[in-house]
Write a protein that holds these residues in place. Structure first.
Motif, PDB file in Angstrom:
ATOM      1  N   ALA A   1      -7.546 -19.125  -2.535  1.00  0.00           N
ATOM      2  CA  ALA A   1      -6.328 -19.967  -2.582  1.00  0.00           C
ATOM      3  C   ALA A   1      -5.072 -19.109  -2.735  1.00  0.00           C
ATOM      4  CB  ALA A   1      -6.442 -20.930  -3.766  1.00  0.00           C
ATOM      5  N   LEU A   2      -5.220 -17.921  -3.336  1.00  0.00           N
ATOM      6  CA  LEU A   2      -4.048 -17.055  -3.547  1.00  0.00           C
ATOM      7  C   LEU A   2      -4.054 -15.876  -2.581  1.00  0.00           C
ATOM      8  CD1 LEU A   2      -4.045 -17.074  -7.450  1.00  0.00           C
ATOM      9  CD2 LEU A   2      -2.684 -18.494  -5.900  1.00  0.00           C
ATOM     10  N   GLY A   3      -4.860 -16.006  -1.463  1.00  0.00           N
ATOM     11  CA  GLY A   3      -4.870 -14.930  -0.463  1.00  0.00           C
ATOM     12  C   GLY A   3      -6.130 -14.093  -0.557  1.00  0.00           C
ATOM     13  N   GLY A   4      -6.205 -13.040   0.293  1.00  0.00           N
ATOM     14  CA  GLY A   4      -7.366 -12.160   0.329  1.00  0.00           C
ATOM     15  C   GLY A   4      -7.454 -11.297  -0.921  1.00  0.00           C
ATOM     16  N   GLU A   5      -8.577 -10.564  -1.034  1.00  0.00           N
ATOM     17  CA  GLU A   5      -8.798  -9.773  -2.259  1.00  0.00           C
ATOM     18  C   GLU A   5      -7.745  -8.673  -2.405  1.00  0.00           C
ATOM     19  OE1 GLU A   5     -13.570 -10.376  -3.051  1.00  0.00           O
ATOM     20  OE2 GLU A   5     -12.942  -8.701  -1.769  1.00  0.00           O
ATOM     21  N   ARG A   6      -7.347  -8.026  -1.313  1.00  0.00           N
ATOM     22  CA  ARG A   6      -6.342  -6.960  -1.435  1.00  0.00           C
ATOM     23  C   ARG A   6      -5.027  -7.548  -1.937  1.00  0.00           C
ATOM     24  NH1 ARG A   6      -2.745  -5.971   1.769  1.00  0.00           N
ATOM     25  NH2 ARG A   6      -3.762  -6.865   3.605  1.00  0.00           N
ATOM     26  N   GLU A   7      -4.664  -8.694  -1.390  1.00  0.00           N
ATOM     27  CA  GLU A   7      -3.426  -9.366  -1.824  1.00  0.00           C
ATOM     28  C   GLU A   7      -3.488  -9.723  -3.308  1.00  0.00           C
ATOM     29  OE1 GLU A   7      -1.630 -12.631   0.997  1.00  0.00           O
ATOM     30  OE2 GLU A   7      -3.728 -12.246   1.550  1.00  0.00           O
ATOM     31  N   MET A   8      -4.675 -10.205  -3.738  1.00  0.00           N
ATOM     32  CA  MET A   8      -4.788 -10.618  -5.152  1.00  0.00           C
ATOM     33  C   MET A   8      -4.702  -9.407  -6.093  1.00  0.00           C
ATOM     34  SD  MET A   8      -7.452 -13.818  -5.348  1.00  0.00           S
ATOM     35  CE  MET A   8      -8.723 -13.365  -4.175  1.00  0.00           C
ATOM     36  N   ILE A   9      -5.287  -8.288  -5.672  1.00  0.00           N
ATOM     37  CA  ILE A   9      -5.200  -7.084  -6.522  1.00  0.00           C
ATOM     38  C   ILE A   9      -3.735  -6.636  -6.624  1.00  0.00           C
ATOM     39  CG2 ILE A   9      -5.918  -4.668  -6.781  1.00  0.00           C
ATOM     40  CD1 ILE A   9      -8.457  -5.469  -5.119  1.00  0.00           C
ATOM     41  N   GLU A  10      -3.027  -6.675  -5.495  1.00  0.00           N
ATOM     42  CA  GLU A  10      -1.588  -6.329  -5.492  1.00  0.00           C
ATOM     43  C   GLU A  10      -0.831  -7.253  -6.444  1.00  0.00           C
ATOM     44  OE1 GLU A  10      -1.175  -4.647  -0.931  1.00  0.00           O
ATOM     45  OE2 GLU A  10      -0.467  -6.674  -1.409  1.00  0.00           O
ATOM     46  N   ALA A  11      -1.195  -8.546  -6.410  1.00  0.00           N
ATOM     47  CA  ALA A  11      -0.501  -9.533  -7.255  1.00  0.00           C
ATOM     48  C   ALA A  11      -0.748  -9.252  -8.744  1.00  0.00           C
ATOM     49  CB  ALA A  11      -0.996 -10.935  -6.900  1.00  0.00           C
ATOM     50  N   VAL A  12      -1.947  -8.765  -9.057  1.00  0.00           N
ATOM     51  CA  VAL A  12      -2.223  -8.394 -10.461  1.00  0.00           C
ATOM     52  C   VAL A  12      -1.367  -7.191 -10.846  1.00  0.00           C
ATOM     53  CG1 VAL A  12      -3.980  -7.475 -12.039  1.00  0.00           C
ATOM     54  CG2 VAL A  12      -4.556  -9.364 -10.501  1.00  0.00           C
ATOM     55  N   GLN A  13      -1.235  -6.241  -9.936  1.00  0.00           N
ATOM     56  CA  GLN A  13      -0.386  -5.059 -10.192  1.00  0.00           C
ATOM     57  C   GLN A  13       1.069  -5.485 -10.390  1.00  0.00           C
ATOM     58  OE1 GLN A  13      -0.981  -2.444  -6.797  1.00  0.00           O
ATOM     59  NE2 GLN A  13      -1.801  -0.832  -8.140  1.00  0.00           N
ATOM     60  N   LEU A  14       1.514  -6.474  -9.575  1.00  0.00           N
ATOM     61  CA  LEU A  14       2.924  -6.905  -9.616  1.00  0.00           C
ATOM     62  C   LEU A  14       3.203  -7.868 -10.766  1.00  0.00           C
ATOM     63  CD1 LEU A  14       3.413  -7.510  -5.774  1.00  0.00           C
ATOM     64  CD2 LEU A  14       4.389  -5.634  -7.166  1.00  0.00           C
ATOM     65  N   GLY A  15       2.122  -8.479 -11.276  1.00  0.00           N
ATOM     66  CA  GLY A  15       2.312  -9.400 -12.408  1.00  0.00           C
ATOM     67  C   GLY A  15       2.420 -10.863 -11.999  1.00  0.00           C
ATOM     68  N   THR A  16       2.158 -11.174 -10.706  1.00  0.00           N
ATOM     69  CA  THR A  16       2.209 -12.591 -10.291  1.00  0.00           C
ATOM     70  C   THR A  16       0.838 -13.253 -10.402  1.00  0.00           C
ATOM     71  OG1 THR A  16       1.882 -11.821  -8.022  1.00  0.00           O
ATOM     72  CG2 THR A  16       4.158 -12.224  -8.702  1.00  0.00           C
ATOM     73  N   LEU A  17      -0.163 -12.466 -10.710  1.00  0.00           N
ATOM     74  CA  LEU A  17      -1.514 -12.977 -10.970  1.00  0.00           C
ATOM     75  C   LEU A  17      -2.060 -12.220 -12.181  1.00  0.00           C
ATOM     76  CD1 LEU A  17      -3.964 -14.729 -10.031  1.00  0.00           C
ATOM     77  CD2 LEU A  17      -4.648 -12.812  -8.589  1.00  0.00           C
ATOM     78  N   ASP A  18      -2.855 -12.904 -13.034  1.00  0.00           N
ATOM     79  CA  ASP A  18      -3.306 -12.250 -14.264  1.00  0.00           C
ATOM     80  C   ASP A  18      -4.650 -11.544 -14.120  1.00  0.00           C
ATOM     81  OD1 ASP A  18      -1.924 -15.196 -15.478  1.00  0.00           O
ATOM     82  OD2 ASP A  18      -1.057 -13.201 -15.893  1.00  0.00           O
ATOM     83  N   ILE A  19      -5.582 -12.183 -13.408  1.00  0.00           N
ATOM     84  CA  ILE A  19      -6.939 -11.646 -13.312  1.00  0.00           C
ATOM     85  C   ILE A  19      -7.507 -11.938 -11.918  1.00  0.00           C
ATOM     86  CG2 ILE A  19      -9.262 -11.700 -14.350  1.00  0.00           C
ATOM     87  CD1 ILE A  19      -7.905 -13.072 -16.816  1.00  0.00           C
ATOM     88  N   VAL A  20      -8.276 -11.001 -11.370  1.00  0.00           N
ATOM     89  CA  VAL A  20      -8.978 -11.241 -10.108  1.00  0.00           C
ATOM     90  C   VAL A  20     -10.440 -10.807 -10.266  1.00  0.00           C
ATOM     91  CG1 VAL A  20      -8.256  -8.982  -9.171  1.00  0.00           C
ATOM     92  CG2 VAL A  20      -8.995 -10.798  -7.606  1.00  0.00           C
ATOM     93  N   ASN A  21     -11.344 -11.597  -9.705  1.00  0.00           N
ATOM     94  CA  ASN A  21     -12.760 -11.240  -9.653  1.00  0.00           C
ATOM     95  C   ASN A  21     -13.002 -10.893  -8.191  1.00  0.00           C
ATOM     96  OD1 ASN A  21     -15.506 -10.981 -10.010  1.00  0.00           O
ATOM     97  ND2 ASN A  21     -15.799 -12.973 -10.982  1.00  0.00           N
ATOM     98  N   THR A  22     -13.103  -9.597  -7.908  1.00  0.00           N
ATOM     99  CA  THR A  22     -13.062  -9.145  -6.516  1.00  0.00           C
ATOM    100  C   THR A  22     -14.176  -8.164  -6.193  1.00  0.00           C
ATOM    101  OG1 THR A  22     -11.750  -7.875  -4.883  1.00  0.00           O
ATOM    102  CG2 THR A  22     -11.442  -7.311  -7.197  1.00  0.00           C
ATOM    103  N   SER A  23     -14.586  -8.127  -4.930  1.00  0.00           N
ATOM    104  CA  SER A  23     -15.522  -7.091  -4.490  1.00  0.00           C
ATOM    105  C   SER A  23     -14.781  -5.757  -4.503  1.00  0.00           C
ATOM    106  CB  SER A  23     -15.992  -7.380  -3.059  1.00  0.00           C
ATOM    107  OG  SER A  23     -14.969  -7.025  -2.144  1.00  0.00           O
TER     108      SER A  23
END
Ligand code: EAX
Length: 321
Positions: A64-86
């Motif tokens: 829902a918040l995009g692909g795994e690379r996008e979600m990891i970037e978002a955690v780095q940027l602070g727009t997402l708190d946690i990602v469970n990613t491959s």
């Protein structure tokens, strides 16, 4: 008078409790009932219980918040708190992690899990903070298998010439090219559409992902190649962790460990029951794949991997018993 004071006190208490609650956004690629959903839910339940409700999660399944690379970037940027990613795109952020993405590096689940939970895997987790990330624990995606719409794959020659979607992962792509595959890197949310439209002939993923993503609707052939182990990670950021008390940090790490156990258990269940399910859904399944032929095809890529990661580091992983 006294009654109104009590009422005010109670409201104030209610407000501080509510104010004190922090909602953490957690994203992942597959459905809420998939292995990622099961692991993430255990994590969320345990941090909420362990912090007496001061922390809770809002989950964002199904990319829902995009692909795994996008979600990891978002955690780095602070727009997402946690990602469970491959680990698929993780090597683009923490290059040391790429070593675990080498095809045919792990013999089986027991070997892989022992390496991840052992000194080698735990040492890799220490490489994240310098990249603005905090890896809480290794969860799991599973051993990856090939699906396609053209033909059954028993040996590399059968995969040769197929246009296969891959993760954004150079280590994988280098290996798959040696099988004669045309690797097409693509973010996960685009995969179902690309298979449906025939933009690519096939893809490769663990059984839990093939099941949860209903790939049987857009793929005919499944070959149990088990060509690479796909680890996963619960990743947050120093921004989130620095707000936690030492006690809460312990709760988060313990919750991540429980999530890992639950996610691996779900992977086992999907591996045990999912293949028959996919056959029922119409897929043709090849169980007897010529694994040695695939290994033989990787001699040249392994020479490159040895240069990049060090032959001794690869040997150390292979020697874990
Ligand atoms: O982690 O991109 C992939 O193929 C992954 O296996 C998927 O996002 C689940």
């Amino acid at each position: 008078m006294k009654r109104s004071l009590i009422a005010v006190a109670m409201i104030a208490a209610g407000i501080t409790a509510a104010q004190a609650q922090t909602v953490l956004k957690l994203g992942y690629a597959t459905t809420a009932t998939s292995h990622y959903g099961v692991g993430s839910t255990v994590f969320c339940d345990e941090i909420e219980k362990g912090t007496q409700g001061r922390y809770k999660c809002q989950q964002f399944p199904s990319s829902a918040l995009g692909g795994e690379r996008e979600m990891i970037e978002a955690v780095q940027l602070g727009t997402l708190d946690i990602v469970n990613t491959s680990t698929g795109p993780v090597g683009n952020f923490v290059p040391e992690v790429k070593i675990v993405d080498i095809p045919f590096l792990f013999r089986d689940y027991a070997h892989a899990r022992k390496v991840m939970d052992g000194p080698i895997g735990q040492d890799l987790l220490t490489k994240f903070p310098s990249k603005g990330l905090v890896a809480l624990a290794w969860t799991e995606n599973g051993f990856r298998h090939m699906t396609n719409n053209k033909r059954s794959i028993v040996k590399p020659e059968d995969a040769s010439g197929l246009k296969m979607r891959t993760m954004e992962n150079k280590v994988h792509m280098e290996g798959y090219r040696a099988f004669g595959i045309q690797p097409t890197p693509m973010a996960f949310p685009e995969v179902f559409g690309a298979l449906q439209q025939g933009t690519v002939d096939g893809q490769e993923n663990p059984i839990p992902v093939i099941l949860a993503s209903k790939f049987s609707q857009v793929q005919k052939h499944l070959s149990l190649t088990g060509h690479v182990y796909s680890p996963a990670l619960l990743i947050t950021s120093p921004r989130v962790m620095n707000r936690l008390s030492e006690a809460d940090k312990k709760v988060f790490y313990a919750a991540a460990k429980s999530a890992s156990i639950a996610q691996r258990k779900k992977v086992n269940e999907d591996e045990d029951n999912g293949i028959a399910q996919l056959e029922k859904e119409g897929m043709t399944v090849i169980r007897k794949v010529d694994g040695q032929a695939f290994r033989n095809a990787l001699i040249a890529p392994y020479a490159e991997y040895s240069k990049e990661f060090g032959a001794d580091n690869i040997r150390k992983i292979q020697d874990v018993r």
